[in-house]
Enzyme design. Structure first.
Site, PDB file in Angstrom:
ATOM      1  N   TYR A   1       0.812  -1.223   0.000  1.00 12.13           N
ATOM      2  CA  TYR A   1       0.000   0.000   0.000  1.00 12.13           C
ATOM      3  C   TYR A   1       0.845   1.274   0.000  1.00 12.13           C
ATOM      4  O   TYR A   1       0.307   2.378  -0.036  1.00 12.13           O
ATOM      5  CB  TYR A   1      -0.907   0.029   1.235  1.00 12.13           C
ATOM      6  CG  TYR A   1      -1.913  -1.099   1.264  1.00 12.13           C
ATOM      7  CD1 TYR A   1      -2.943  -1.159   0.338  1.00 12.13           C
ATOM      8  CD2 TYR A   1      -1.820  -2.097   2.219  1.00 12.13           C
ATOM      9  CE1 TYR A   1      -3.861  -2.197   0.361  1.00 12.13           C
ATOM     10  CE2 TYR A   1      -2.739  -3.142   2.258  1.00 12.13           C
ATOM     11  CZ  TYR A   1      -3.747  -3.180   1.325  1.00 12.13           C
ATOM     12  OH  TYR A   1      -4.657  -4.210   1.350  1.00 12.13           O
TER      13      TYR A   1
ATOM     14  N   HIS B   1      -4.325   6.075  -0.456  1.00 15.10           N
ATOM     15  CA  HIS B   1      -4.756   5.934   0.935  1.00 15.10           C
ATOM     16  C   HIS B   1      -3.601   6.065   1.929  1.00 15.10           C
ATOM     17  O   HIS B   1      -3.835   6.075   3.137  1.00 15.10           O
ATOM     18  CB  HIS B   1      -5.456   4.587   1.115  1.00 15.10           C
ATOM     19  CG  HIS B   1      -6.793   4.671   1.792  1.00 15.10           C
ATOM     20  ND1 HIS B   1      -7.473   5.838   2.042  1.00 15.10           N
ATOM     21  CD2 HIS B   1      -7.586   3.686   2.284  1.00 15.10           C
ATOM     22  CE1 HIS B   1      -8.607   5.574   2.640  1.00 15.10           C
ATOM     23  NE2 HIS B   1      -8.704   4.270   2.809  1.00 15.10           N
TER      24      HIS B   1
ATOM     25  N   ASN C   1      -9.331   1.226   8.471  1.00 13.89           N
ATOM     26  CA  ASN C   1     -10.656   1.253   9.086  1.00 13.89           C
ATOM     27  C   ASN C   1     -10.641   1.065  10.598  1.00 13.89           C
ATOM     28  O   ASN C   1     -11.672   1.214  11.246  1.00 13.89           O
ATOM     29  CB  ASN C   1     -11.552   0.198   8.447  1.00 13.89           C
ATOM     30  CG  ASN C   1     -11.830   0.494   6.987  1.00 13.89           C
ATOM     31  OD1 ASN C   1     -11.446   1.531   6.458  1.00 13.89           O
ATOM     32  ND2 ASN C   1     -12.491  -0.422   6.323  1.00 13.89           N
TER      33      ASN C   1
ATOM     34  N   ASN D   1     -13.219   6.266   6.031  1.00 11.76           N
ATOM     35  CA  ASN D   1     -13.458   5.282   7.092  1.00 11.76           C
ATOM     36  C   ASN D   1     -12.422   5.337   8.207  1.00 11.76           C
ATOM     37  O   ASN D   1     -12.740   5.048   9.362  1.00 11.76           O
ATOM     38  CB  ASN D   1     -13.529   3.873   6.495  1.00 11.76           C
ATOM     39  CG  ASN D   1     -14.791   3.670   5.692  1.00 11.76           C
ATOM     40  OD1 ASN D   1     -15.814   4.281   5.964  1.00 11.76           O
ATOM     41  ND2 ASN D   1     -14.708   2.822   4.688  1.00 11.76           N
TER      42      ASN D   1
END
Length: 187
Positions: free
Chosen positions: A14, A19, A66, A112
């Site tokens: 990631y 994000h 999250n 989120n």
């Protein structure tokens, strides 16, 4: 004492995704303050810095996005500080790519990770520095977009945005008013 948290996802796959703008920006804060993320505590990688004689904690939660609020809640408890001394850096799909927006409080919007932070600490009254990622030319579901890698042609734009976000976070930790920081960096 301030706690500056950059939201992201912990796995290397990631690293270059939209994000992870919060992770990148808090990394820029660490670089500017010449500190490294050396220890893991409160479900986060943590670095300690000093700004104008005051301790500052920099953190990258190791929970997934999250569940970011768990780490933030634990950090606030461990360092015995409250949300008035919390700064959260994160990506925001609701604002144009490359823009930076600072706010003293607010809702989670479509994010989120911020929903988790607000739910866990029980307030939305804390500084947030949002790094815009929305590209009006891309038409895919938000979840697919935020987990996709930044396009090579946009690297410089996002590097600049993360640097500005880092500078803004340092200004807040120095005790500058959020109004002044907003005037200087929003846009």
């Amino acid at each position: 004492m301030y706690i500056i948290v950059g939201l992201g996802n912990p796995e290397e796959k990631y690293l270059k995704t939209f994000h992870n703008m919060g992770y990148i920006a808090v990394g820029d804060v660490a670089a500017k303050l010449d500190v490294k993320f050396k220890k893991k505590e409160c479900e986060a990688y943590v670095a300690e810095a000093n700004i104008k004689g005051e301790k500052v904690i920099l953190a990258r939660p190791v929970t997934y996005m999250n569940a970011s609020g768990r780490a933030v809640k634990q950090l606030l408890a461990k360092y015995k500080t409250d949300a008035s001394h919390l700064v959260v850096l994160y990506d925001d799909y609701d604002i144009p790519k490359g823009s930076v927006r600072i706010r003293p409080s607010g809702s989670a919007g479509t994010h989120n990770g911020m929903r988790s932070v607000i739910a866990e600490i029980g307030t939305s009254d804390f500084a947030r520095i949002r790094i815009g990622i929305h590209d009006s030319e891309v038409n895919i579901p938000i979840i697919n977009y935020v987990l996709s890698e930044v396009k090579r042609e946009d690297y410089e734009l996002f590097i600049s945005a993360c640097q500005r976000a880092a500078e803004a976070a340092i200004c807040l930790a120095e005790g500058q008013s959020i109004e002044n920081v907003m005037t200087k960096y929003n846009g």
